[in-house]
Design a protein around this motif. Sequence first.
Motif, short mmCIF file in Angstrom:
data_model
loop_
_atom_site.label_atom_id
_atom_site.label_comp_id
_atom_site.label_asym_id
_atom_site.label_seq_id
_atom_site.Cartn_x
_atom_site.Cartn_y
_atom_site.Cartn_z
N PRO A 17 64.83 -53.98 -75.91
CA PRO A 17 66.06 -53.41 -75.37
C PRO A 17 65.89 -51.99 -74.83
O PRO A 17 65.20 -51.16 -75.42
CB PRO A 17 67.01 -53.41 -76.58
N GLY A 18 66.52 -51.75 -73.70
CA GLY A 18 66.65 -50.41 -73.16
C GLY A 18 68.13 -50.06 -73.10
O GLY A 18 69.00 -50.91 -73.32
N CYS A 19 68.42 -48.81 -72.80
CA CYS A 19 69.81 -48.36 -72.81
C CYS A 19 70.67 -49.15 -71.82
O CYS A 19 71.76 -49.60 -72.15
CB CYS A 19 69.86 -46.87 -72.48
N ALA A 20 70.16 -49.35 -70.59
CA ALA A 20 70.96 -50.00 -69.56
C ALA A 20 71.29 -51.44 -69.92
O ALA A 20 72.44 -51.87 -69.84
CB ALA A 20 70.22 -49.94 -68.22
N SER A 21 70.27 -52.20 -70.32
CA SER A 21 70.50 -53.63 -70.60
C SER A 21 71.35 -53.83 -71.84
O SER A 21 72.21 -54.73 -71.89
CB SER A 21 69.17 -54.37 -70.75
N LEU A 22 71.14 -53.02 -72.88
CA LEU A 22 71.94 -53.18 -74.10
C LEU A 22 73.38 -52.75 -73.87
O LEU A 22 74.31 -53.36 -74.40
CB LEU A 22 71.32 -52.39 -75.25
N THR A 23 73.57 -51.72 -73.06
CA THR A 23 74.93 -51.27 -72.74
C THR A 23 75.70 -52.37 -72.00
O THR A 23 76.88 -52.61 -72.29
CB THR A 23 74.89 -49.99 -71.89
N LYS A 24 75.03 -53.04 -71.07
CA LYS A 24 75.68 -54.13 -70.35
C LYS A 24 76.00 -55.30 -71.27
O LYS A 24 77.06 -55.92 -71.15
CB LYS A 24 74.80 -54.58 -69.19
N LEU A 25 75.10 -55.59 -72.21
CA LEU A 25 75.38 -56.65 -73.18
C LEU A 25 76.55 -56.25 -74.06
O LEU A 25 77.42 -57.08 -74.37
CB LEU A 25 74.14 -56.91 -74.04
N GLY A 26 76.62 -54.98 -74.44
CA GLY A 26 77.72 -54.49 -75.25
C GLY A 26 79.05 -54.59 -74.53
O GLY A 26 80.07 -54.96 -75.13
N HIS A 27 79.06 -54.26 -73.24
CA HIS A 27 80.29 -54.37 -72.46
C HIS A 27 80.79 -55.81 -72.46
O HIS A 27 82.00 -56.06 -72.58
CB HIS A 27 80.05 -53.91 -71.03
N GLN A 28 79.87 -56.74 -72.36
CA GLN A 28 80.25 -58.16 -72.32
C GLN A 28 80.72 -58.64 -73.69
O GLN A 28 81.63 -59.47 -73.77
CB GLN A 28 79.05 -58.99 -71.86
N ALA A 29 80.12 -58.09 -74.75
CA ALA A 29 80.44 -58.56 -76.10
C ALA A 29 81.52 -57.73 -76.78
O ALA A 29 82.03 -58.13 -77.83
CB ALA A 29 79.18 -58.54 -76.96
N GLY A 30 81.84 -56.56 -76.22
CA GLY A 30 82.91 -55.76 -76.79
C GLY A 30 82.48 -54.68 -77.75
O GLY A 30 83.28 -54.22 -78.57
N PHE A 31 81.22 -54.24 -77.66
CA PHE A 31 80.81 -53.10 -78.49
C PHE A 31 80.19 -52.01 -77.61
O PHE A 31 79.66 -52.28 -76.54
CB PHE A 31 79.84 -53.51 -79.61
N GLU A 32 80.29 -50.78 -78.10
CA GLU A 32 79.69 -49.64 -77.40
C GLU A 32 78.28 -49.42 -77.91
O GLU A 32 77.93 -49.82 -79.03
CB GLU A 32 80.54 -48.38 -77.60
N VAL A 33 77.47 -48.76 -77.09
CA VAL A 33 76.08 -48.51 -77.44
C VAL A 33 75.80 -47.02 -77.44
O VAL A 33 76.14 -46.31 -76.49
CB VAL A 33 75.12 -49.22 -76.46
N ALA A 34 75.19 -46.54 -78.52
CA ALA A 34 74.74 -45.15 -78.60
C ALA A 34 73.26 -45.11 -78.26
O ALA A 34 72.44 -45.64 -79.00
CB ALA A 34 74.98 -44.60 -80.01
N CYS A 35 72.93 -44.50 -77.13
CA CYS A 35 71.53 -44.49 -76.68
C CYS A 35 70.74 -43.29 -77.21
O CYS A 35 69.52 -43.36 -77.31
CB CYS A 35 71.49 -44.51 -75.15
N ARG A 36 71.42 -42.20 -77.52
CA ARG A 36 70.72 -41.01 -78.02
C ARG A 36 70.23 -41.27 -79.42
O ARG A 36 70.94 -41.82 -80.26
CB ARG A 36 71.65 -39.80 -78.01
#
Length: 230
Positions: free
Chosen positions: A64-83
Amino acid sequence: MVALSNVRFSKHNDDVRSTQDALIAAGFSIPQGATGVFDDQTRAAYAAWQRKLGFTDKQADGFPGCASLTKLGHQAGFEVACRHPGAIATDVVRFVKNTNVPKSEATAQGFAVTACEMTGAPPTWVTGVKNRANLLTLMFRESSFNANAVNTADVNAKGPVQVDGARFNCSRGYAQVTAETFAENHQEGTSEHIYDPVANISAAINYIWRRYGDISRVQQANPNLPPHPY
């Protein structure tokens, strides 16, 4: 909230489980289900998600990278902390060297084991993963098991001179991390001293996770391959 730093190969936690649930809901197969363990099945499912997003080759490697996990989170309904949660400001980094740390593999191995426990990296990162890549090979090549090693001649040797007599961003310690890399990948619960063995190795582990996904992909850690900066 899902932390990117928790969704790493071999890790076992609720953030991995949330990611697995999201992958399954998106139609990607994980035969064992949402176990909370980021294993080969999860990596294959995540690689399929990356390909769906249009990523190819190394960008679709299942890590996982920030971009792909963030997009998965948007679809699933969770936010992603990349820092990275343990990250510190660069002006907090300290440059005092160690005293009485033997230059030996056994000593380095003990610190590496502790760093794996602190970061959640699997013990095989010390003993060797499937292709034999391991932290001890990396540390020997980087510092010859010298916890106070500092490189004053490479391209990173820039910035004001610090109390150890070297410039700010010189590579330092067992794993030869720069001050910027140390700060960005600092492990919560470890020292802010860049030469501190456990803090230094822990930051290197977190950096490897963020850049490579797994130590198996780091040439400098692979005894079967020639040395190469990581």
